[in-house]
Design a protein around this motif. Structure first.
Motif, PDB file in Angstrom:
ATOM      1  N   LEU A 148       0.828  -1.207   0.000  1.00 17.10           N
ATOM      2  CA  LEU A 148       0.000   0.000   0.000  1.00 17.10           C
ATOM      3  C   LEU A 148       0.860   1.253   0.000  1.00 17.10           C
ATOM      4  CD1 LEU A 148      -2.715  -1.091   2.594  1.00 17.10           C
ATOM      5  CD2 LEU A 148      -2.944  -1.001   0.115  1.00 17.10           C
ATOM      6  N   ASP A 149       1.980   1.215   0.714  1.00 10.66           N
ATOM      7  CA  ASP A 149       2.837   2.399   0.816  1.00 10.66           C
ATOM      8  C   ASP A 149       3.515   2.727  -0.504  1.00 10.66           C
ATOM      9  OD1 ASP A 149       2.184   2.693   3.473  1.00 10.66           O
ATOM     10  OD2 ASP A 149       3.991   1.680   4.211  1.00 10.66           O
ATOM     11  N   ARG A 150       3.828   1.714  -1.303  1.00 11.71           N
ATOM     12  CA  ARG A 150       4.567   1.982  -2.542  1.00 11.71           C
ATOM     13  C   ARG A 150       3.656   2.092  -3.767  1.00 11.71           C
ATOM     14  NH1 ARG A 150       6.391  -3.752  -2.202  1.00 11.71           N
ATOM     15  NH2 ARG A 150       5.361  -4.896  -3.894  1.00 11.71           N
ATOM     16  N   GLY A 151       2.367   1.840  -3.601  1.00  5.65           N
ATOM     17  CA  GLY A 151       1.441   1.899  -4.733  1.00  5.65           C
ATOM     18  C   GLY A 151       0.564   3.131  -4.685  1.00  5.65           C
ATOM     19  N   ASP A 152      -0.155   3.383  -5.795  1.00  2.96           N
ATOM     20  CA  ASP A 152      -1.093   4.507  -5.848  1.00  2.96           C
ATOM     21  C   ASP A 152      -2.500   3.922  -5.787  1.00  2.96           C
ATOM     22  OD1 ASP A 152      -0.443   3.335  -8.245  1.00  2.96           O
ATOM     23  OD2 ASP A 152      -0.756   5.126  -9.452  1.00  2.96           O
ATOM     24  N   PHE A 153      -2.860   3.392  -4.616  1.00  7.84           N
ATOM     25  CA  PHE A 153      -4.114   2.677  -4.428  1.00  7.84           C
ATOM     26  C   PHE A 153      -5.188   3.610  -3.877  1.00  7.84           C
ATOM     27  CE2 PHE A 153      -0.808  -0.615  -3.938  1.00  7.84           C
ATOM     28  CZ  PHE A 153      -1.229  -1.521  -4.898  1.00  7.84           C
ATOM     29  N   ASN A 154      -6.343   3.587  -4.509  1.00  8.15           N
ATOM     30  CA  ASN A 154      -7.491   4.372  -4.073  1.00  8.15           C
ATOM     31  C   ASN A 154      -8.452   3.422  -3.359  1.00  8.15           C
ATOM     32  OD1 ASN A 154     -10.056   5.592  -3.948  1.00  8.15           O
ATOM     33  ND2 ASN A 154      -9.634   6.865  -5.726  1.00  8.15           N
ATOM     34  N   PRO A 155      -8.647   3.575  -2.034  1.00  3.70           N
ATOM     35  CA  PRO A 155      -9.476   2.594  -1.312  1.00  3.70           C
ATOM     36  C   PRO A 155     -10.919   2.542  -1.799  1.00  3.70           C
ATOM     37  CG  PRO A 155      -8.913   4.466   0.098  1.00  3.70           C
ATOM     38  CD  PRO A 155      -8.067   4.581  -1.121  1.00  3.70           C
ATOM     39  N   LYS A 156     -11.501   3.687  -2.202  1.00  3.73           N
ATOM     40  CA  LYS A 156     -12.879   3.657  -2.691  1.00  3.73           C
ATOM     41  C   LYS A 156     -12.965   2.912  -4.015  1.00  3.73           C
ATOM     42  CE  LYS A 156     -15.935   6.823  -2.263  1.00  3.73           C
ATOM     43  NZ  LYS A 156     -16.716   8.065  -2.384  1.00  3.73           N
ATOM     44  N   MET A 157     -11.998   3.116  -4.880  1.00  2.00           N
ATOM     45  CA  MET A 157     -12.032   2.429  -6.168  1.00  2.00           C
ATOM     46  C   MET A 157     -11.858   0.923  -5.978  1.00  2.00           C
ATOM     47  SD  MET A 157     -12.510   2.434  -9.346  1.00  2.00           S
ATOM     48  CE  MET A 157     -12.581   4.193  -9.685  1.00  2.00           C
ATOM     49  N   PHE A 158     -10.913   0.531  -5.154  1.00  2.79           N
ATOM     50  CA  PHE A 158     -10.716  -0.896  -4.917  1.00  2.79           C
ATOM     51  C   PHE A 158     -11.927  -1.502  -4.203  1.00  2.79           C
ATOM     52  CE2 PHE A 158      -6.472  -0.202  -6.268  1.00  2.79           C
ATOM     53  CZ  PHE A 158      -5.952  -1.442  -6.600  1.00  2.79           C
ATOM     54  N   ASN A 159     -12.561  -0.716  -3.339  1.00  2.00           N
ATOM     55  CA  ASN A 159     -13.753  -1.216  -2.662  1.00  2.00           C
ATOM     56  C   ASN A 159     -14.904  -1.407  -3.638  1.00  2.00           C
ATOM     57  OD1 ASN A 159     -14.930  -2.031  -0.114  1.00  2.00           O
ATOM     58  ND2 ASN A 159     -16.238  -0.235  -0.298  1.00  2.00           N
ATOM     59  N   SER A 160     -14.950  -0.592  -4.668  1.00  2.00           N
ATOM     60  CA  SER A 160     -15.972  -0.756  -5.693  1.00  2.00           C
ATOM     61  C   SER A 160     -15.833  -2.105  -6.403  1.00  2.00           C
ATOM     62  CB  SER A 160     -15.881   0.379  -6.720  1.00  2.00           C
ATOM     63  OG  SER A 160     -16.707   0.130  -7.831  1.00  2.00           O
ATOM     64  N   PHE A 161     -14.593  -2.534  -6.625  1.00  2.99           N
ATOM     65  CA  PHE A 161     -14.385  -3.858  -7.203  1.00  2.99           C
ATOM     66  C   PHE A 161     -14.862  -4.942  -6.251  1.00  2.99           C
ATOM     67  CE2 PHE A 161     -11.328  -1.533  -9.848  1.00  2.99           C
ATOM     68  CZ  PHE A 161     -11.550  -2.124 -11.075  1.00  2.99           C
ATOM     69  N   LEU A 162     -14.644  -4.742  -4.969  1.00  2.00           N
ATOM     70  CA  LEU A 162     -14.960  -5.770  -3.986  1.00  2.00           C
ATOM     71  C   LEU A 162     -16.455  -5.855  -3.692  1.00  2.00           C
ATOM     72  CD1 LEU A 162     -13.269  -7.776  -2.213  1.00  2.00           C
ATOM     73  CD2 LEU A 162     -13.661  -6.174  -0.343  1.00  2.00           C
ATOM     74  N   ASP A 163     -17.121  -4.712  -3.553  1.00  4.47           N
ATOM     75  CA  ASP A 163     -18.528  -4.741  -3.096  1.00  4.47           C
ATOM     76  C   ASP A 163     -19.525  -5.052  -4.207  1.00  4.47           C
ATOM     77  OD1 ASP A 163     -19.016  -2.360  -4.498  1.00  4.47           O
ATOM     78  OD2 ASP A 163     -19.107  -1.096  -2.712  1.00  4.47           O
ATOM     79  N   GLY A 164     -19.029  -5.346  -5.399  1.00  4.29           N
ATOM     80  CA  GLY A 164     -19.894  -5.743  -6.511  1.00  4.29           C
ATOM     81  C   GLY A 164     -20.279  -4.620  -7.450  1.00  4.29           C
ATOM     82  N   THR A 165     -19.990  -3.379  -7.058  1.00  2.98           N
ATOM     83  CA  THR A 165     -20.402  -2.248  -7.890  1.00  2.98           C
ATOM     84  C   THR A 165     -19.703  -2.259  -9.239  1.00  2.98           C
ATOM     85  OG1 THR A 165     -20.822  -0.901  -5.923  1.00  2.98           O
ATOM     86  CG2 THR A 165     -20.549   0.260  -8.004  1.00  2.98           C
ATOM     87  N   LYS A 166     -18.376  -2.419  -9.219  1.00  3.09           N
ATOM     88  CA  LYS A 166     -17.638  -2.371 -10.479  1.00  3.09           C
ATOM     89  C   LYS A 166     -18.054  -3.506 -11.404  1.00  3.09           C
ATOM     90  CE  LYS A 166     -14.583   0.092 -11.411  1.00  3.09           C
ATOM     91  NZ  LYS A 166     -14.511   1.374 -12.169  1.00  3.09           N
ATOM     92  N   SER A 167     -18.327  -4.680 -10.848  1.00  4.77           N
ATOM     93  CA  SER A 167     -18.799  -5.790 -11.687  1.00  4.77           C
ATOM     94  C   SER A 167     -20.115  -5.434 -12.355  1.00  4.77           C
ATOM     95  CB  SER A 167     -18.968  -7.055 -10.834  1.00  4.77           C
ATOM     96  OG  SER A 167     -17.721  -7.558 -10.422  1.00  4.77           O
ATOM     97  N   ALA A 168     -21.025  -4.814 -11.597  1.00  6.80           N
ATOM     98  CA  ALA A 168     -22.309  -4.407 -12.165  1.00  6.80           C
ATOM     99  C   ALA A 168     -22.112  -3.369 -13.259  1.00  6.80           C
ATOM    100  CB  ALA A 168     -23.214  -3.854 -11.062  1.00  6.80           C
ATOM    101  N   ILE A 169     -21.250  -2.398 -13.001  1.00  6.32           N
ATOM    102  CA  ILE A 169     -20.972  -1.337 -13.980  1.00  6.32           C
ATOM    103  C   ILE A 169     -20.403  -1.937 -15.263  1.00  6.32           C
ATOM    104  CG2 ILE A 169     -19.370   0.570 -14.458  1.00  6.32           C
ATOM    105  CD1 ILE A 169     -19.777   1.434 -11.517  1.00  6.32           C
ATOM    106  N   GLU A 170     -19.426  -2.811 -15.124  1.00 11.73           N
ATOM    107  CA  GLU A 170     -18.787  -3.366 -16.311  1.00 11.73           C
ATOM    108  C   GLU A 170     -19.718  -4.283 -17.095  1.00 11.73           C
ATOM    109  OE1 GLU A 170     -14.098  -3.094 -15.127  1.00 11.73           O
ATOM    110  OE2 GLU A 170     -15.115  -5.006 -14.762  1.00 11.73           O
ATOM    111  N   MET A 171     -20.549  -5.038 -16.403  1.00  7.79           N
ATOM    112  CA  MET A 171     -21.475  -5.905 -17.129  1.00  7.79           C
ATOM    113  C   MET A 171     -22.601  -5.114 -17.790  1.00  7.79           C
ATOM    114  SD  MET A 171     -20.107  -8.840 -17.046  1.00  7.79           S
ATOM    115  CE  MET A 171     -18.600  -7.853 -17.089  1.00  7.79           C
ATOM    116  N   ALA A 172     -22.994  -4.000 -17.190  1.00  9.05           N
ATOM    117  CA  ALA A 172     -23.956  -3.125 -17.868  1.00  9.05           C
ATOM    118  C   ALA A 172     -23.349  -2.573 -19.153  1.00  9.05           C
ATOM    119  CB  ALA A 172     -24.376  -1.977 -16.939  1.00  9.05           C
TER     120      ALA A 172
END
Length: 446
Positions: A207-231
């Motif tokens: 996490l310290d050496r990367g440019d990680f956005n917790p909200k964006m990664f959480n979107s992948f985890l909570d199912g939102t990004k999957s829904a967006i991409e399949m739409a």
């Protein structure tokens, strides 16, 4: 297959493809590190609300400092350098620009940038799937009328899925399902930015050496990004979401043609010609053998007995009937592959995936009890997650699209698990994204 050759011919004939990048996050960084060595493509400018973030992205991805010190867009064009700005509109209006790449991830800002790019006669590569699944059909139509390309982003999974669907149809197979893999458990729908790293298992060093956005990664985890991409895939291919949305059945690559077929013959699909996600973990948390977590797939059915015979003769892995097969790609390289879209738009006038209708939508669902007066925090946050739905069902519910579930105040309480509706939110009708979304809904109802 000759895209690189066409790029070289174009560069010799009229000069490089001139590109403007909006947003300097992880996806943009991956593109920037590759385009640095791509002859025939010139990044004229990078726009980010924080110019320092843009400079840091260029420095981190291997750019020599002298490449991005141009004081203006005119100087960047003359010198072959890159100008950094905090104004996306100024970048879109830069003289001689060919392609705008929108990578902000903000559906409201992305809609604005896409409209401005189309009006300015620029091709637009829409990495911003959030905006695309919300108003993409309208943006694509505006681009067609303006004579420019509106394109999904190659390297991101929706464009790669569209490519597989196009392959299957072009060679004469009946497409049964298409989608991608992800890590999914039902409890992830309640995940927040506070819990996301525990679920991913990243170390603090990573996490310290990367440019990680917790909200964006959480979107992948909570199912939102999957829904967006399949739409987005549904809107770009003519496939239709299941009435229930996504089931996320656990599935490895050896079982794709067995799992992703209709329920009446033993599969998990409630309809043919749909989109679905393969979970890389079983519901008890055990890992799926030979999972497809980072990849994409298409399942298809042979139309003739002779094709079935050929499947057997050439080692195609099928279901037990021998009629259903699959093709998959084990991983995607995200921004590292984005140049395919940029070059395709500029030299071929062709999109790597584009909405052709409004078939899938992403509705906003409450992660917890929501109270009137609260301000929605959007994708990957603490309050809502996105669920895939057929567009017609979303319109019937008067559901608030996930892309507008940020920054607006709730005027009603919404129970945990409840669908947010337009009437639950104080929406600002002066926002361009709101106007376009209402226009899309009115068009579909009409």
């Amino acid at each position: 297959m000759n895209l690189h050759t066409l790029l070289g011919e174009r560069a010799r004939r009229v000069g490089p493809v001139r590109v403007g990048v909006i947003g300097a996050g992880k996806f943009a960084s991956m593109f920037l590190t590759q385009v640095l060595s791509t002859e025939g493509v010139h990044v004229v400018g990078v726009a980010d609300l924080s110019p320092e973030r843009a400079r840091a992205a260029l420095d981190r991805t291997g750019w020599p400092a002298e490449r991005y010190v141009a004081a203006s867009f005119d100087e960047a064009l003359r010198s072959g350098g890159t100008h950094i700005t905090d104004s996306a509109d100024a970048l879109i209006g830069a003289p001689g620009l060919d392609v705008v790449v929108e990578i902000t991830g903000d559906p409201v800002a992305g809609t604005h940038h896409a409209v401005r790019a189309i009006e300015a006669g620029r091709h637009i590569v829409m990495v911003n799937v959030e905006a695309d699944c919300m108003v993409g059909p309208l943006l694509a139509e505006r681009a067609r009328k303006a004579g420019v390309v509106y394109s999904m982003a190659y390297g991101d999974q929706p464009a790669l899925i569209c490519e597989l669907v196009d392959w299957a149809r072009t060679v004469g197979f009946d497409v049964v399902a298409a989608g991608k893999g992800t890590k999914y458990l039902p409890e992830y729908h309640a995940s927040t930015p506070d819990t996301v790293w525990d679920h991913y298992g990243f170390t603090q060093e990573q996490l310290d050496r990367g440019d990680f956005n917790p909200k964006m990664f959480n979107s992948f985890l909570d199912g939102t990004k999957s829904a967006i991409e399949m739409a987005a895939v549904a809107n770009g291919t003519g496939l239709h979401p299941q009435d229930e949305g996504l089931f996320f059945p656990p599935c490895g690559i050896d079982d794709l043609s067995t799992v992703f077929r209709p329920t009446e013959i033993g599969g998990r699909l409630t309809r043919r010609g749909t989109v679905e996600i393969a979970s890389s973990v079983h519901r008890d948390g055990a890992e799926v053998v030979r999972d497809l977590r980072w990849g994409v797939y298409v399942t298809f059915e042979a139309r003739t007995d002779y094709a079935v015979q050929c499947f057997a003769e050439y080692g195609v892995r099928t279901d037990e009937t021998g009629r259903y097969g699959s093709l998959y790609r084990p991983y995607h390289m995200i921004g590292l592959e984005l140049g395919v879209s940029v070059v395709s738009a500029a030299v071929r006038g062709e999109a790597t995936g584009c909405p052709t209708g409004f078939r899938g939508d992403v509705i906003s669902v409450a992660k917890r009890q929501l109270k009137a007066g609260e301000i929605l925090d959007g994708e990957g946050g603490y309050m809502v997650y996105g669920k895939l739905a057929p567009a017609a069902a979303s319109l019937e519910l008067n559901a608030l699209p996930m892309g507008l579930a940020r920054g607006f105040k709730l005027c009603n309480d919404v129970p945990e698990g409840g669908v947010l509706r337009w009437t639950d939110v104080e929406v600002d009708d002066s926002v361009l994204a709101v106007q376009l979304r209402r226009e899309l809904e009115q068009t579909m109802r009409g």
